[in-house]
Scaffold this active site. Structure first.
Site, PDB file in Angstrom:
ATOM      1  CE  LYS A  18      -3.879   2.194   2.428  1.00  0.00           C
ATOM      2  NZ  LYS A  18      -4.790   2.112   3.594  1.00  0.00           N
ATOM      3  NE  ARG A  30      -5.827  10.635   2.441  1.00  0.00           N
ATOM      4  CZ  ARG A  30      -4.550  10.941   2.330  1.00  0.00           C
ATOM      5  NH1 ARG A  30      -4.196  12.203   2.129  1.00  0.00           N
ATOM      6  NH2 ARG A  30      -3.623  10.001   2.430  1.00  0.00           N
ATOM      7  CD  GLU A  85       5.535  -3.953   4.473  1.00  0.00           C
ATOM      8  OE1 GLU A  85       4.924  -4.840   5.099  1.00  0.00           O
ATOM      9  OE2 GLU A  85       5.810  -2.837   4.950  1.00  0.00           O
ATOM     10  CE  LYS A 144      -6.311   1.726  -1.041  1.00  0.00           C
ATOM     11  NZ  LYS A 144      -7.057   1.707   0.237  1.00  0.00           N
ATOM     12  CB  SER A 183     -10.930   7.173  -4.487  1.00  0.00           C
ATOM     13  OG  SER A 183      -9.736   7.713  -3.910  1.00  0.00           O
TER      14      SER A 183
END
Length: 327
Positions: free
Chosen positions: A197, A207, A234, A249, A275
């Site tokens: 991420k 947001r 990760e 992401k 988004s």
């Protein structure tokens, strides 16, 4: 054999021919619809920066979830927007908080007809907008946050969630969630790990959707977009800690990372068309600069081609409908 005998265009002559030789196929069951539910709403509220996406009331959430299931969407990822926030993000842990209530609502509506997922993070619930609790110096306290994540995971499992999605980028978050779920008797609840991420510029519309209180940024815990090996590290850690799926992401700016993650692990790989990526297509289509339906399917196909077999996208229901008519 060279031209004129070798003519690749022979395999592009008709729609039927193109479908026959298509190498990458999207299926509605591979799409996941992120949905927002706002505490206290009686009617859905449009999100201005994400045309066609809403903060849902509990009632409209159930209806939209049922619509997604009818379209064949494979999963729903739920985000809660509370009316009250505090420094600890206690609303996310509360069994009667809006996210856990929404999980129960959706599970009651659709049952096992789709996979119901819950966002496992505190950012929607904290007054400071960070993904964890803060220490005395104002920095996110990784280990104290893990304690909250453990409680939150169990609360979501009790509400009936099928998958929890630890998204806060705290070190050890997957392992803590797995231990907490197992200890509480929820061995069958899976974990979709937000393994990669990045601290992206494309989160802005999200947001607005969650009414984020964030001042500053999340670069001390989200990953640097310049780093590639860090992403694979990760992923490795999350798999070792018990992740059932891993996710990258944003999706479109990280197709190379998706491909590498696919090659690095044998568990399902997801990607999130976030988004800002959604908003770009919507804005261009609204201005008449591109064909919206074609752009939707082309972007999703590119993510699938890179190696993601699960795609979170705000146009999941529409894309599923388009795909069913196409095939």
């Amino acid at each position: 054999m060279a031209f004129p005998t070798d003519r690749p265009r022979r395999l592009r002559t008709t729609p039927a021919m193109r479908r026959l030789v298509e190498e990458t196929k999207l299926a509605p069951s591979e799409l996941v619809l992120p949905m927002f539910v706002k505490e206290g709403l009686t009617e859905p509220r449009p999100i201005t920066s994400m045309p066609g996406v809403f903060q849902h009331s509990r009632e409209s959430l159930r209806k939209a979830a049922a619509e997604a299931v009818r379209a064949g969407v494979g999963g729903i990822m739920l985000f809660g927007v509370p009316t009250h926030k505090d420094p600890e993000g206690s609303g996310g842990l509360d069994p009667e908080g809006i996210l856990n209530v929404a999980i129960r609502d959706v599970v009651a509506e659709v049952g096992d007809a789709t996979v119901v997922m819950g966002d496992l993070c505190l950012d929607e619930f904290t007054s400071h907008g960070h993904c964890g609790v803060l220490d005395e110096s104002g920095r996110v306290d990784n280990d104290a946050t893990l304690e909250s994540y453990a409680t939150m995971a169990v609360a979501q499992a009790e509400a009936g969630v099928h998958l929890v999605g630890p998204s806060g980028m705290m070190d050890g978050q997957v392992g803590v969630a797995r231990q907490a779920l197992d200890a509480a008797g929820y061995q069958d609840v899976g974990i979709l790990a937000y393994a990669v991420k990045y601290a992206s510029a494309f989160y802005g519309p999200f947001r607005e959707a969650v009414e984020s209180s964030l001042v500053g940024d999340r670069r001390t815990y989200q990953q640097d977009p310049a780093n590639f090996r860090d992403a694979l590290r990760e992923v490795k850690l999350d798999v070792e800690e018990g992740a059932d799926m891993v996710m990258v992401k944003p999706a479109l700016t990280n197709l190379d990372v998706i491909h590498a993650v696919r090659n690095a692990t044998d568990i399902p790989v997801a990607a999130y068309q976030i988004s800002g990526e959604y908003a770009m297509v919507e804005a261009a289509a609204a201005n008449g600069w591109l064909d919206r339906d074609r752009a939707i399917l082309e972007t999703l196909t590119s993510i699938r081609r890179a190696g993601a077999q699960i795609i979170l996208t705000y146009c999941a229901t529409e894309a599923a409908t388009l795909l069913r008519s196409r095939y």
